[in-house]
Design a protein around this motif. Structure first.
Motif, PDB file in Angstrom:
ATOM      1  N   PHE A  79       0.833  -1.211   0.000  1.00 47.63           N
ATOM      2  CA  PHE A  79       0.000   0.000   0.000  1.00 47.63           C
ATOM      3  C   PHE A  79       0.866   1.259   0.000  1.00 47.63           C
ATOM      4  O   PHE A  79       0.668   2.163  -0.815  1.00 47.63           O
ATOM      5  N   PHE A  80       1.832   1.315   0.907  1.00 50.62           N
ATOM      6  CA  PHE A  80       2.666   2.518   0.985  1.00 50.62           C
ATOM      7  C   PHE A  80       3.569   2.658  -0.240  1.00 50.62           C
ATOM      8  O   PHE A  80       3.871   3.764  -0.665  1.00 50.62           O
ATOM      9  N   TRP A  81       4.007   1.542  -0.869  1.00 44.82           N
ATOM     10  CA  TRP A  81       4.784   1.621  -2.098  1.00 44.82           C
ATOM     11  C   TRP A  81       3.944   2.224  -3.223  1.00 44.82           C
ATOM     12  O   TRP A  81       4.421   3.087  -3.968  1.00 44.82           O
ATOM     13  N   VAL A  82       2.663   1.779  -3.330  1.00 37.79           N
ATOM     14  CA  VAL A  82       1.777   2.314  -4.370  1.00 37.79           C
ATOM     15  C   VAL A  82       1.527   3.799  -4.138  1.00 37.79           C
ATOM     16  O   VAL A  82       1.596   4.611  -5.073  1.00 37.79           O
ATOM     17  N   VAL A  83       1.241   4.190  -2.904  1.00 38.06           N
ATOM     18  CA  VAL A  83       0.992   5.594  -2.602  1.00 38.06           C
ATOM     19  C   VAL A  83       2.238   6.427  -2.878  1.00 38.06           C
ATOM     20  O   VAL A  83       2.159   7.511  -3.477  1.00 38.06           O
ATOM     21  N   ASP A  84       3.404   5.954  -2.480  1.00 35.00           N
ATOM     22  CA  ASP A  84       4.653   6.682  -2.697  1.00 35.00           C
ATOM     23  C   ASP A  84       4.939   6.836  -4.189  1.00 35.00           C
ATOM     24  O   ASP A  84       5.325   7.912  -4.657  1.00 35.00           O
ATOM     25  N   THR A  85       4.736   5.766  -4.952  1.00 29.37           N
ATOM     26  CA  THR A  85       4.960   5.824  -6.389  1.00 29.37           C
ATOM     27  C   THR A  85       3.987   6.809  -7.051  1.00 29.37           C
ATOM     28  O   THR A  85       4.380   7.609  -7.905  1.00 29.37           O
ATOM     29  N   GLY A  86       2.724   6.746  -6.648  1.00 31.09           N
ATOM     30  CA  GLY A  86       1.727   7.663  -7.205  1.00 31.09           C
ATOM     31  C   GLY A  86       2.030   9.115  -6.880  1.00 31.09           C
ATOM     32  O   GLY A  86       1.933   9.990  -7.751  1.00 31.09           O
ATOM     33  N   LEU A  87       2.404   9.393  -5.646  1.00 31.83           N
ATOM     34  CA  LEU A  87       2.734  10.767  -5.272  1.00 31.83           C
ATOM     35  C   LEU A  87       4.002  11.238  -5.977  1.00 31.83           C
ATOM     36  O   LEU A  87       4.092  12.406  -6.377  1.00 31.83           O
ATOM     37  N   GLY A  88       4.982  10.347  -6.145  1.00 28.16           N
ATOM     38  CA  GLY A  88       6.200  10.705  -6.878  1.00 28.16           C
ATOM     39  C   GLY A  88       5.885  11.041  -8.325  1.00 28.16           C
ATOM     40  O   GLY A  88       6.413  12.017  -8.882  1.00 28.16           O
ATOM     41  N   PHE A  89       5.028  10.246  -8.953  1.00 29.06           N
ATOM     42  CA  PHE A  89       4.627  10.512 -10.336  1.00 29.06           C
ATOM     43  C   PHE A  89       3.904  11.855 -10.427  1.00 29.06           C
ATOM     44  O   PHE A  89       4.187  12.665 -11.314  1.00 29.06           O
ATOM     45  N   ALA A  90       2.960  12.096  -9.519  1.00 29.86           N
ATOM     46  CA  ALA A  90       2.212  13.358  -9.539  1.00 29.86           C
ATOM     47  C   ALA A  90       3.148  14.543  -9.307  1.00 29.86           C
ATOM     48  O   ALA A  90       3.015  15.588  -9.958  1.00 29.86           O
ATOM     49  N   PHE A  91       4.103  14.402  -8.410  1.00 30.64           N
ATOM     50  CA  PHE A  91       5.049  15.491  -8.124  1.00 30.64           C
ATOM     51  C   PHE A  91       5.890  15.795  -9.363  1.00 30.64           C
ATOM     52  O   PHE A  91       6.073  16.963  -9.738  1.00 30.64           O
ATOM     53  N   ARG A  92       6.409  14.731 -10.013  1.00 31.91           N
ATOM     54  CA  ARG A  92       7.209  14.942 -11.223  1.00 31.91           C
ATOM     55  C   ARG A  92       6.374  15.579 -12.339  1.00 31.91           C
ATOM     56  O   ARG A  92       6.868  16.423 -13.083  1.00 31.91           O
ATOM     57  N   TYR A  93       5.114  15.195 -12.447  1.00 30.23           N
ATOM     58  CA  TYR A  93       4.222  15.776 -13.462  1.00 30.23           C
ATOM     59  C   TYR A  93       4.000  17.268 -13.194  1.00 30.23           C
ATOM     60  O   TYR A  93       4.058  18.083 -14.118  1.00 30.23           O
TER      61      TYR A  93
END
Length: 99
Positions: A79-93
């Motif tokens: 769960f935390f890996w998915v959330v971290d990956t999603g937030l990282g993607f959104a931040f880079r975008y």
């Protein structure tokens, strides 16, 4: 806590405060007697008696509980890996929009 004053009433010059009423008595709680001290030998015998009251889990219960904890750790880490990956993607975008 202080008593709220009502509007329009003023204390008169010769009046006494209500806390100092005639015939008021003060009640004092009695002092509790000190408990007798226990000796080290008596203390350890009481500890052993309490230790005998413990109901220890069986080997099967311990195994099942350990497996359940392991499963919950795996689920939480995914769960935390998915959330971290999603937030990282959104931040880079969002950062890419500004450049």
């Amino acid at each position: 806590m202080a008593k709220a004053k009502s509007p329009g009433k003023r204390p008169q010059a010769g009046s006494k405060p209500q806390a100092v009423a005639a015939g008021a008595t003060v009640v004092v709680d009695p002092i509790e007697p000190k408990k007798p001290r226990t000796s080290p030998a008596q203390f350890f015998s009481q500890v052993r008696a309490e230790g005998r009251k413990i109901v220890w889990p069986t080997r099967k219960e311990t195994w099942i509980t350990s497996v359940m904890v392991f499963i919950m750790v795996v689920i939480a880490s995914i769960f935390f890996w998915v959330v971290d990956t999603g937030l990282g993607f959104a931040f880079r975008y969002i950062i890419a929009l500004g450049s």
